[in-house]
Enzyme design. Structure first.
Site, PDB file in Angstrom:
ATOM      1  N   SER A 178      33.928 -70.355  37.206  1.00  0.00           N
ATOM      2  CA  SER A 178      34.711 -70.331  38.850  1.00  0.00           C
ATOM      3  C   SER A 178      34.285 -71.436  39.716  1.00  0.00           C
ATOM      4  O   SER A 178      35.331 -72.260  39.720  1.00  0.00           O
ATOM      5  CB  SER A 178      34.040 -68.961  39.451  1.00  0.00           C
ATOM      6  OG  SER A 178      34.294 -67.707  38.761  1.00  0.00           O
ATOM      7  N   GLY A 179      33.315 -71.583  40.204  1.00  0.00           N
ATOM      8  CA  GLY A 179      33.075 -72.569  40.654  1.00  0.00           C
ATOM      9  C   GLY A 179      32.502 -74.068  40.076  1.00  0.00           C
ATOM     10  O   GLY A 179      32.414 -75.085  40.660  1.00  0.00           O
ATOM     11  N   GLY A 180      31.717 -73.761  39.036  1.00  0.00           N
ATOM     12  CA  GLY A 180      31.291 -74.778  38.296  1.00  0.00           C
ATOM     13  C   GLY A 180      30.193 -75.387  38.720  1.00  0.00           C
ATOM     14  O   GLY A 180      29.508 -76.378  38.102  1.00  0.00           O
ATOM     15  N   ASP A 237      26.869 -74.072  38.025  1.00  0.00           N
ATOM     16  CA  ASP A 237      25.670 -73.772  36.981  1.00  0.00           C
ATOM     17  C   ASP A 237      24.952 -74.867  36.998  1.00  0.00           C
ATOM     18  O   ASP A 237      25.276 -76.133  36.668  1.00  0.00           O
ATOM     19  CB  ASP A 237      26.370 -73.324  35.621  1.00  0.00           C
ATOM     20  CG  ASP A 237      25.360 -72.663  34.789  1.00  0.00           C
ATOM     21  OD1 ASP A 237      25.247 -71.372  34.655  1.00  0.00           O
ATOM     22  OD2 ASP A 237      24.173 -73.636  34.604  1.00  0.00           O
ATOM     23  N   CYS A 280      26.358 -73.544  50.270  1.00  0.00           N
ATOM     24  CA  CYS A 280      27.388 -74.489  49.852  1.00  0.00           C
ATOM     25  C   CYS A 280      28.981 -74.054  49.660  1.00  0.00           C
ATOM     26  O   CYS A 280      29.021 -73.091  49.001  1.00  0.00           O
ATOM     27  CB  CYS A 280      26.813 -75.064  48.389  1.00  0.00           C
ATOM     28  SG  CYS A 280      27.847 -76.085  47.827  1.00  0.00           S
ATOM     29  N   TYR A 328      14.585 -67.689  40.143  1.00  0.00           N
ATOM     30  CA  TYR A 328      15.790 -66.985  40.675  1.00  0.00           C
ATOM     31  C   TYR A 328      17.029 -67.438  39.715  1.00  0.00           C
ATOM     32  O   TYR A 328      17.264 -68.576  39.182  1.00  0.00           O
ATOM     33  CB  TYR A 328      16.260 -67.784  42.147  1.00  0.00           C
ATOM     34  CG  TYR A 328      17.406 -67.672  42.484  1.00  0.00           C
ATOM     35  CD1 TYR A 328      18.212 -66.288  42.398  1.00  0.00           C
ATOM     36  CD2 TYR A 328      18.281 -68.497  43.471  1.00  0.00           C
ATOM     37  CE1 TYR A 328      19.573 -66.001  42.998  1.00  0.00           C
ATOM     38  CE2 TYR A 328      19.656 -68.210  44.028  1.00  0.00           C
ATOM     39  CZ  TYR A 328      20.020 -67.144  44.001  1.00  0.00           C
ATOM     40  OH  TYR A 328      21.139 -66.733  44.264  1.00  0.00           O
ATOM     41  N   TYR A 330      19.412 -70.318  40.098  1.00  0.00           N
ATOM     42  CA  TYR A 330      18.987 -71.565  39.883  1.00  0.00           C
ATOM     43  C   TYR A 330      18.442 -71.745  38.405  1.00  0.00           C
ATOM     44  O   TYR A 330      17.251 -71.927  38.046  1.00  0.00           O
ATOM     45  CB  TYR A 330      17.609 -71.759  40.850  1.00  0.00           C
ATOM     46  CG  TYR A 330      17.941 -71.976  42.379  1.00  0.00           C
ATOM     47  CD1 TYR A 330      19.428 -72.377  42.675  1.00  0.00           C
ATOM     48  CD2 TYR A 330      16.958 -71.893  43.234  1.00  0.00           C
ATOM     49  CE1 TYR A 330      19.558 -72.097  44.029  1.00  0.00           C
ATOM     50  CE2 TYR A 330      17.273 -71.915  44.697  1.00  0.00           C
ATOM     51  CZ  TYR A 330      18.779 -71.993  45.155  1.00  0.00           C
ATOM     52  OH  TYR A 330      18.881 -72.008  46.263  1.00  0.00           O
TER      53      TYR A 330
END
Ligand code: FDA
Length: 540
Positions: free
Chosen positions: A104-106, A108, A175, A477, A480
């Site tokens: 999706s937003g990359g 990772d 972000c 988390y 992360y």
């Protein structure tokens, strides 16, 4: 080496020759399969031979650490324009044994939405950049947002629709370029977490395509799967197409403040004191503290450690100053440290944009929060205040790296986060946590040697933090992502017992329920990566 081990590479080579695992065959058959389902579909498929392949791949690589010639690349990139395209991709991938990595937003942290640790894996990237429609319904305070939209696009759409009052928001990350697909799949915290919890706590419904290619909503998938997809990790239970989210009320004007203190300005005592206050403040206040090494502002050619206290208050500057004078006078918050603005603009403030930036900056998908820096992050949860001596040791660790190349980000918990039960959604880090920690290293140098230096430093810092953070399990988390804490095989093939160690760090007691859901909805483990939840059948 015994005979079995010596003959293994020969067998692999033979298999590759006979079945063409790395040849163009699966790719050609895959394309034929797609064309069979939809004759126009090839215009949204980018193969390595396509001149746009590299720029398309790189445009959403948010960690340049995974943008080198050695990084395993997908066989092709698929950019669906409609839901039936995704259904075709799933069916053809299954038929031709090509693994899907959804992007999706990359963002990772370990690059798993567009790469893999396994150089021999045949995979495609299913990039949702064209599926990013957002419909905000102000009267019902809800929105439908497609998974390929960014947080910035969502916040902008909410602000635009409620522009007369600017009193609606969504409690998600800071972000603007983070994608809704990955963010909500792993939790999603931001400046509203003490007031309203996580993004995943505020999902009302969804559209997901499962491993059979079926479109499911909350009613048809059932409450178990609906529970699992809200925080149980991306690329695991299905492909999220859209989320229906609950919007939350915020004042038309909120207050954002920054106070910086160096060691010479009593930073150690102030950060230490902060821990005793921060989770007990009104739910209207959120604090984030960034600890790193900086150029000393009062001594030439010297460095020091700085604590930067960033806060958001759902109210006026005067209200926050009065509260801080009563509860946390050590900080010395002053009017000139603070600015009042709309909540949507406060996202730009927290993301480091200049104060006069237009709201449209939220729509810019090309901005990178980390610039060209490569990074690695790790996470922790703090339940007892760290003693002064503990912080002094952290300062020594920060002095081992260059200026602003390593740091810790502390995010205040308490409030609504403590009221939501640990089992409400898969994200379990609730009551009892004072704050969340992210340990992070950034570097611009190329090469394995430089990377190893920073990675070793970060691992050393993480080791140092052990006595001060959660134990049994050491919590982390999921958004992360950190492959150091454990992983599946390179192709994503899972093992329940092995996965349990990292799985309980991310999900605590919710891990077993996630395995049960995975076993029920995707027993063949079609959706997988190096840290996806394995189905129980793979253990048997
Ligand atoms: P990406 O596309 O890389 O996806 C991440 C994972 O989800 C991958 O496994 C992917 O396959 C899977 N996935 C993606 N789309 C999916 C879909 N539609 N269906 C199923 N699976 C899907 N976090 C936070 O909580 N608060 C914050 O403020 C920030 N800030 C932040 C800043 C920066 C610079 C970075 C790099 C990261 C963060 N994060 C964060 C962490 C962020 O929430 C996390 O990396 C998310 O997984 C990113 O989601 P994307 O869609 O951008 O990533």
């Amino acid at each position: 080496m015994d005979t079995a081990h010596r003959s293994f590479p020969i067998l692999v080579a033979l298999f590759v020759l006979l079945f063409g695992v790395t040849s163009s065959q699966p790719y050609e058959e895959f394309l034929q399969c797609l064309e069979f389902h939809d004759s126009n579909i090839t215009s949204i498929v980018y193969t390595r031979a396509n001149s746009s392949f590299s720029s398309l791949l790189e445009s959403s690589i948010r960690n340049p650490r995974f943008d080198t010639s050695a990084t395993p690349k997908p066989l092709l990139i698929f950019t669906p324009r409609q839901i039936s395209h995704i259904q075709s991709a799933i069916r053809c991938s299954r038929a031709h044994r090509i693994q899907i990595r959804v992007r999706s937003g990359g963002h990772d942290y370990e690059g798993l939405s567009y790469s893999t640790i396994s150089p021999s894996l045949t995979f495609l990237v299913l990039d949702l950049r064209n599926l990013r429609a957002i419909q905000v319904d102000v009267p019902s305070k809800t929105a439908w947002a497609q998974a390929g939209a960014t947080l910035g696009e969502l916040y902008y759409a909410i602000a635009a629709e409620s522009k007369k009052s600017s009193t609606l928001a969504f409690p998600s990350g800071i972000c603007p370029t983070v994608g809704l697909g990955g963010q909500i799949s792993g939790g999603g915290w931001g400046t509203l977490l003490r007031k309203y919890g996580l993004a995943a706590d505020n999902v009302l419904d969804t559209r997901v395509i499962d491993a059979e290619g079926r479109i499911l909503d909350r009613a048809s998938m059932g409450e178990d799967m609906f529970w699992a997809i809200r925080g149980g990790g991306g690329n695991t239970f299905g492909i999220v197409i859209a989320w229906k989210i609950k919007l939350v009320p915020v004042p038309a004007s909120v207050t954002a403040c920054t106070v910086t203190r160096t060691l010479e300005q009593n930073a150690t005592e102030i950060v230490h004191r902060w821990q005793y206050v921060v989770d007990k403040l009104s739910n209207d206040v959120f604090f984030m503290v960034v600890l790193n090494r900086v150029v000393n502002p009062i001594q030439a050619n010297a460095t020091t450690i700085q604590a930067s206290f960033n806060s958001l208050y759902l109210g006026s500057i005067e209200g926050l100053i009065l509260m801080m004078e009563a509860k946390f006078p050590d900080l010395g918050l002053r009017r000139e440290n603070c600015v009042e603005m709309s909540w949507a603009k406060s996202i730009l403030y927290f993301a480091g944009f200049p104060l006069n930036s237009p709201l449209e900056s939220l729509l810019d998908r090309t901005i990178s929060a980390t610039g060209s820096a490569k990074f690695k992050g790790k996470s922790d949860y703090v339940k007892e205040p760290i003693p002064i001596s503990g912080f002094e040791g952290i300062w020594e660790k920060l002095k081992e790296v260059g200026v602003q190349t390593g740091g810790l980000i502390l995010a205040s918990y308490g409030g609504k986060m403590s009221e939501i039960p640990e089992s409400s959604i898969p994200f379990p880090h609730r009551a009892g946590n004072i704050y969340q920690v992210e340990e992070v290293a950034f570097w611009v140098e190329d090469g394995v040697e430089a990377a190893d230096g920073y990675l070793n430093w970060l691992r050393g810092l993480y080791e140092y933090m052990t006595p001060y953070v959660s134990k049994n399990p050491r919590e982390a988390y999921a958004n992360y992502r950190d492959l150091d804490i454990g992983r599946n095989g390179g192709g994503g093939e899972g093992d329940y017992r092995r996965a349990r160690s990292w799985g309980s760090s991310y999900y605590k007691n919710n891990f077993d329920r996630l395995v049960r859901v995975k076993t029920a909805v995707d027993p063949a483990n079609f959706f997988r990566n190096e840290q996806s939840i394995p189905p129980l059948s793979s253990w048997r």
